[in-house]
Motif scaffolding. Structure first.
Motif, PDB file in Angstrom:
ATOM      1  N   LEU A  27       0.826  -1.203   0.000  1.00 54.27           N
ATOM      2  CA  LEU A  27       0.000   0.000   0.000  1.00 54.27           C
ATOM      3  C   LEU A  27       0.858   1.250   0.000  1.00 54.27           C
ATOM      4  N   SER A  28       0.391   2.261  -0.706  1.00 55.05           N
ATOM      5  CA  SER A  28       1.011   3.584  -0.630  1.00 55.05           C
ATOM      6  C   SER A  28       0.553   4.250   0.660  1.00 55.05           C
ATOM      7  N   ASN A  29       1.459   4.932   1.327  1.00 59.05           N
ATOM      8  CA  ASN A  29       1.155   5.490   2.649  1.00 59.05           C
ATOM      9  C   ASN A  29       1.741   6.898   2.791  1.00 59.05           C
ATOM     10  N   SER A  30       1.525   7.695   1.768  1.00 59.54           N
ATOM     11  CA  SER A  30       2.126   9.029   1.769  1.00 59.54           C
ATOM     12  C   SER A  30       1.587   9.915   2.886  1.00 59.54           C
ATOM     13  N   ASN A  31       0.336   9.690   3.289  1.00 61.72           N
ATOM     14  CA  ASN A  31      -0.249  10.515   4.355  1.00 61.72           C
ATOM     15  C   ASN A  31      -0.102   9.861   5.737  1.00 61.72           C
ATOM     16  N   LEU A  32       0.622   8.742   5.795  1.00 59.01           N
ATOM     17  CA  LEU A  32       0.905   8.042   7.056  1.00 59.01           C
ATOM     18  C   LEU A  32      -0.363   7.620   7.795  1.00 59.01           C
ATOM     19  N   LYS A  33      -1.428   7.338   7.038  1.00 59.33           N
ATOM     20  CA  LYS A  33      -2.665   6.861   7.667  1.00 59.33           C
ATOM     21  C   LYS A  33      -2.464   5.471   8.256  1.00 59.33           C
ATOM     22  N   PHE A  34      -1.697   4.638   7.547  1.00 59.89           N
ATOM     23  CA  PHE A  34      -1.460   3.268   8.005  1.00 59.89           C
ATOM     24  C   PHE A  34      -0.184   3.232   8.837  1.00 59.89           C
ATOM     25  N   LYS A  35      -0.307   2.737  10.045  1.00 58.52           N
ATOM     26  CA  LYS A  35       0.828   2.670  10.951  1.00 58.52           C
ATOM     27  C   LYS A  35       1.138   1.207  11.266  1.00 58.52           C
ATOM     28  N   PRO A  36       2.413   0.863  11.298  1.00 53.85           N
ATOM     29  CA  PRO A  36       2.782  -0.522  11.593  1.00 53.85           C
ATOM     30  C   PRO A  36       2.161  -1.020  12.897  1.00 53.85           C
ATOM     31  N   GLU A  37       1.782  -2.309  12.879  1.00 56.00           N
ATOM     32  CA  GLU A  37       1.166  -3.027  14.001  1.00 56.00           C
ATOM     33  C   GLU A  37      -0.324  -2.755  14.139  1.00 56.00           C
ATOM     34  N   MET A  38      -0.936  -1.972  13.248  1.00 53.85           N
ATOM     35  CA  MET A  38      -2.397  -1.845  13.265  1.00 53.85           C
ATOM     36  C   MET A  38      -3.032  -3.181  12.864  1.00 53.85           C
ATOM     37  N   PHE A  39      -4.127  -3.536  13.532  1.00 57.62           N
ATOM     38  CA  PHE A  39      -4.856  -4.751  13.199  1.00 57.62           C
ATOM     39  C   PHE A  39      -5.806  -4.494  12.026  1.00 57.62           C
ATOM     40  N   VAL A  40      -5.889  -5.456  11.127  1.00 57.42           N
ATOM     41  CA  VAL A  40      -6.785  -5.348   9.974  1.00 57.42           C
ATOM     42  C   VAL A  40      -7.590  -6.636   9.851  1.00 57.42           C
ATOM     43  N   SER A  41      -8.774  -6.511   9.286  1.00 52.80           N
ATOM     44  CA  SER A  41      -9.641  -7.651   8.984  1.00 52.80           C
ATOM     45  C   SER A  41     -10.021  -7.560   7.510  1.00 52.80           C
ATOM     46  N   GLY A  42      -9.825  -8.645   6.798  1.00 54.67           N
ATOM     47  CA  GLY A  42     -10.079  -8.633   5.361  1.00 54.67           C
ATOM     48  C   GLY A  42     -11.000  -9.738   4.912  1.00 54.67           C
ATOM     49  N   LYS A  43     -11.454  -9.619   3.688  1.00 56.72           N
ATOM     50  CA  LYS A  43     -12.313 -10.634   3.074  1.00 56.72           C
ATOM     51  C   LYS A  43     -11.951 -10.733   1.601  1.00 56.72           C
ATOM     52  N   VAL A  44     -11.810 -11.965   1.141  1.00 56.54           N
ATOM     53  CA  VAL A  44     -11.503 -12.191  -0.267  1.00 56.54           C
ATOM     54  C   VAL A  44     -12.530 -13.155  -0.832  1.00 56.54           C
ATOM     55  N   GLU A  45     -13.094 -12.769  -1.962  1.00 55.60           N
ATOM     56  CA  GLU A  45     -14.032 -13.641  -2.671  1.00 55.60           C
ATOM     57  C   GLU A  45     -13.228 -14.419  -3.697  1.00 55.60           C
ATOM     58  N   SER A  46     -13.077 -15.709  -3.446  1.00 54.99           N
ATOM     59  CA  SER A  46     -12.178 -16.507  -4.272  1.00 54.99           C
ATOM     60  C   SER A  46     -12.945 -17.564  -5.032  1.00 54.99           C
ATOM     61  N   GLU A  47     -12.526 -17.813  -6.254  1.00 54.66           N
ATOM     62  CA  GLU A  47     -13.111 -18.871  -7.057  1.00 54.66           C
ATOM     63  C   GLU A  47     -12.444 -20.186  -6.704  1.00 54.66           C
ATOM     64  N   GLY A  48     -13.225 -21.281  -6.869  1.00 51.51           N
ATOM     65  CA  GLY A  48     -12.714 -22.610  -6.570  1.00 51.51           C
ATOM     66  C   GLY A  48     -11.525 -22.963  -7.444  1.00 51.51           C
ATOM     67  N   SER A  49     -10.731 -23.904  -6.944  1.00 49.65           N
ATOM     68  CA  SER A  49      -9.526 -24.303  -7.662  1.00 49.65           C
ATOM     69  C   SER A  49      -9.827 -25.203  -8.849  1.00 49.65           C
ATOM     70  N   SER A  50     -11.017 -25.845  -8.845  1.00 47.74           N
ATOM     71  CA  SER A  50     -11.349 -26.740  -9.952  1.00 47.74           C
ATOM     72  C   SER A  50     -11.942 -25.955 -11.108  1.00 47.74           C
ATOM     73  N   LYS A  51     -11.715 -26.465 -12.330  1.00 51.39           N
ATOM     74  CA  LYS A  51     -12.220 -25.775 -13.510  1.00 51.39           C
ATOM     75  C   LYS A  51     -13.701 -26.026 -13.695  1.00 51.39           C
ATOM     76  N   ASP A  52     -14.180 -27.225 -13.324  1.00 52.88           N
ATOM     77  CA  ASP A  52     -15.586 -27.560 -13.498  1.00 52.88           C
ATOM     78  C   ASP A  52     -16.403 -26.985 -12.360  1.00 52.88           C
ATOM     79  N   ASN A  53     -17.646 -26.612 -12.668  1.00 53.22           N
ATOM     80  CA  ASN A  53     -18.541 -26.144 -11.621  1.00 53.22           C
ATOM     81  C   ASN A  53     -18.877 -27.300 -10.686  1.00 53.22           C
TER      82      ASN A  53
END
Length: 593
Positions: free
Chosen positions: A309-335
């Protein structure tokens, strides 16, 4: 004359018959008996006796209507099972299905997408971390930057270093300057020695101009950034190359997410992750995965996924806790076929669903064993056992399985079927079980009802704590305590829909606890603790019975990497499915107030 008498006689008989008929039809005391006699006569002609049962306690069967001896609900007619076309299936009437809350879903091919929750921290970009070291041995005489977090610019004086070696080198420089015309190489060597100690050309020229020996040399910052660690104090003696400061350029930072090994297959380089920062409420950020660790940590069993991440305004500080979510497609090619978790009933060794078949005459459900793939949030991926286009029950599976077991048909606990059960049961019979939906609709219960449930939750927390410490005997005693508490719960405190909901949880918990106390190893009891926790999570979400916050925690590696939940009174993760071998594996996924 004779004809006249005959006509009068016919009229008299006709009036008498009509009068008797009218009197009989209008007589109130005899009408119900006549209807009952006629009803019994019809049943006798059809040869199909009517059996009455309870929608919540299907083991109750009797030949006349009335109230359930267990819960007091009105008994309902039970359809004749001899009419079933498939002897291995259980037939249910529309009324029974409605009372049991049975819902079905046609399954089909769908993308095996998965929403993965991730936790992590903001860290400094390792490529922009620098060590400010001493370029010459000596004693720290002065520090102008004397605390961490201070910003420094490249070339800024950080302090002064007293060095006897520097004084000697300057004397050598003065002597070489006198003979530089005849021995220019010697003069150049003397200057190079000072340059190796990071003195600038300007500093060397100043020394030559003054002709005086300088015993202190300034410590100049090699880079710009923030001091993240001060490693010396005033008066310390340092050797050449010894670190003095750690400096980090925070214009760019990393977000490092923990990815459990069971979920690595779902995350790839380039995936976009949406995340929030705990200390920046109300803001949402996105970034793409730039790197995934090739090695899993042997202690925590996680690998790191990195966002830059770019942090020119220093909004993000080391050791801050974050929670994320990723929508991932299955590893198999077939549905793949994906079904709700509420459709699947799990015994510890087998996973089953009920397949629905509907005709003009009846609706039947038949047991089908399936092989589960990865958990996809509130759904499971089905590896085998179902075909696209088949219809399965997704709610009310407990009632279907109970009816199948009572009828001697294949059920979750008896896959080959058995003798049909009948007669009265007052709560002592173990009933088939199913997973409780993790998204149960909340139901209001009185404070008296909540007081009935609190001891049950207290004993559950004791059971959970015992498993986190690998204490088999203590966990078995806690399970027996839960059984005793359940039998003492006054169900009259639960009114309306909550009455039926509690009976479901009661039967499910009794069955799982009976199995739990029969086990001889921690591995086996933990299999049934999973089912117990599913019921307790569902009960907590539906009734909100506990006076303090309850944390729903999840371990994606439990249950052979299918994932499992449990309840805790604290947000710190202490894993009961692995105990001391992997206590911190898991995360808080929900808070129940």
């Amino acid at each position: 004359m004779k004809n006249i008498l005959n006509n009068k006689l016919v009229m008299l008989v006709t009036v008498l018959v009509v009068g008797i008929a009218v009197g009989w039809l209008t007589k109130p005391d005899t009408a119900p008996n006549m209807e009952a006699d006629e009803h019994d006569h019809v049943e006798s002609i059809a040869g199909i006796p009517i059996t009455y049962t309870c929608s919540m306690h299907p083991q109750i069967r009797q030949n006349e209507p009335g109230d359930c001896p267990i819960c007091g609900m009105d008994l309902i007619p039970l359809e004749n099972e001899n009419a079933e076309a498939d002897p291995m299936a259980i037939t249910m009437s529309p009324t029974a299905m409605q009372l049991a809350g049975i819902q079905s879903l046609v399954v089909g091919n769908s993308s095996s997408d998965k929403s993965i929750r991730l936790n992590g921290k903001i860290q400094t970009d390792e490529r922009q971390n620098y060590t400010q070291s001493a370029h010459i041995s000596g004693r720290i005489e002065n520090l102008t930057v004397n605390f961490t977090g201070e910003y420094v610019k490249k070339g800024q004086t950080l302090g002064q270093l007293y060095s006897p070696e520097l004084a000697t080198a300057q004397e050598e420089l003065f002597q070489a300057q006198k003979i530089k015309d005849s021995q220019p190489a010697l003069f150049a060597a003397a200057k190079s020695k000072l340059k190796n100690w990071k003195l600038t050309d300007g500093q060397i020229d100043q020394i030559l101009a003054t002709g005086k020996v300088t015993e202190q040399v300034p410590i100049l910052a090699n880079v710009s950034g923030y001091v993240t660690e001060k490693m010396v104090n005033l008066g310390d003696y340092v050797n050449r190359g010894e670190p003095i400061y750690q400096i980090a350029d925070l214009s760019k930072v990393w977000v490092l997410f923990d990815v459990y090994e069971s979920e690595l297959q779902w995350i790839n380089k380039g995936d976009e992750i949406e995340f929030t920062v705990q200390s920046l409420p109300g803001e949402t950020f996105t970034g793409k995965v730039s790197y995934i660790d090739p090695i899993v940590d042997p202690q925590t069993r996680v690998a790191k996924a990195r966002l830059e991440l770019s942090n020119s305004n220093l909004k993000f500080k080391p050791e801050m806790f974050v929670s994320g979510k990723v929508e991932s497609e299955g590893s198999s090619k077939d549905n793949s076929i994906v079904v709700p978790k509420t459709a699947v009933m799990w015994t510890g060794t087998r996973s089953v669903v009920y397949v629905k078949t509907a005709t003009n005459q009846s609706v039947t459900f038949q047991l089908r064993e399936v092989t589960l793939g990865p958990a996809l949030g509130d759904h499971y991926q089905i590896e085998s056992g179902l075909l696209p286009g088949e219809e399965i029950a997704v709610n009310g599976t407990f009632s279907i399985d109970a009816a199948a077991q009572l009828a001697g048909k294949p059920s979750m606990m008896s896959p080959d079927g058995g003798a049909a059960m009948s007669g009265h049961n007052h709560g002592g019979m173990a009933m088939p079980v199913s997973n409780t939906s993790a998204t149960a609709n909340p139901e209001f219960i009185s404070q008296d009802a909540k007081n009935e449930l609190k001891p049950l939750f207290d004993s559950y927390f004791e059971l959970k704590d015992a498993l986190t410490q690998d204490k088999l005997t203590t966990s078995l005693n806690s399970a027996r305590k839960m059984k005793s508490i359940i039998s003492k719960v006054n169900m009259s405190k639960f009114k309306g829909e909550s009455h039926m909901s509690w009976m479901k949880y009661e039967n499910n918990l009794k069955t799982h606890l009976d199995k739990f106390v029969e086990q001889k190893s921690l591995e086996e009891v933990r299999k049934f603790f999973l089912n117990i926790s599913d019921e307790m999570v569902g009960m907590a979400e539906k009734f909100h019975p506990y006076p303090s916050k309850i944390y729903v925690q999840h371990c994606p590696m439990a249950d052979s990497n299918r994932g499992a939940d449990w309840l805790s009174l604290q947000d710190k993760v202490v894993n009961p499915y692995f105990g001391p071998s992997m206590l911190s594996c898991g995360e808080v996924i929900k808070i129940i107030d």
